[in-house]
Design an enzyme around this catalytic site. Structure first.
Site: not given
Length: 199
Positions: A122, A130, A135, A139, A165
């Site tokens: 994680d 973000n 974003h 990504d 994530e």
């Protein structure tokens, strides 16, 4: 007359085959479904050796055309099937496909007693990436982490995007002590530079 016979036979084959294919969950694009069914019906005519083709007497050009279409459709279906299993952003297995592989591995454990290990990764504070960088940057980080993870795992390990994530790793034929070493190496190699981006 020949075209009418072929069309009639293929239409009947399509009507008979379509419900059975639906029951078996065959996934095809809507636009090519009829062509695939027609090609399968044609292949069935050739393979059964019952003389369908000699009675219908299709031209060699038609036969080649249908067989070429069949090959193209098989390749397209194989690509679609693979794409269905993969997350578009990371290229890793989707969660459902990863669970299918886990189920297979667990069955192997029950049958043969072969150990396996699971690990979850994680990205801490990913929301900050973000929120502060956007974003698209998030990504990009996810895609980069996925590439790094793929480079760190063994060829028979199964890596998937669990969600957001989170990443899941299935390590077949792996004891706990081995899994700890593997996951620590992955954590150091794949996630270290992410800390620089996030802070």
């Amino acid at each position: 007359m020949l075209n009418l016979r072929v069309e009639t036979f293929l239409t009947a084959a399509l009507e008979l085959a379509a419900p059975e294919m639906e029951k078996k969950g065959v996934g095809l694009l809507r636009g090519v479904r009829e062509e695939v069914l027609a090609a399968r019906a044609f292949e069935g005519m050739r393979g059964r050796g019952r003389g369908y083709l000699s009675r219908l007497d299709p031209s060699p050009g038609l036969t080649r055309s249908i067989m070429a279409t069949l090959r193209d459709l098989r390749r397209a279906n194989a690509r679609l099937d693979e794409a269905r299993k993969r997350d578009t952003l990371t290229g890793l297995l989707r969660r459902s496909e990863w669970f299918a592989r886990l189920s297979e591995e667990h069955a192997r454990f029950l049958r043969d007693g072969q150990p396996y290990a699971l690990a979850m990764f994680d990205i801490d504070h990913f929301k900050q990436v973000n929120d502060h960088l956007g974003h698209q940057a998030g990504d990009s980080v996810l895609a980069s982490i996925a590439r790094k993870l793929r480079r760190q795992i063994r060829r028979y390990d199964v890596l998937g995007r669990y969600g957001g994530e989170e990443f899941a790793l299935l390590m077949p034929n792996t004891r706990l002590d081995e899994a700890l070493l593997i996951t620590d190496r992955i954590r150091q190699q794949a996630f270290t530079k992410l800390l620089d981006i996030a802070h």
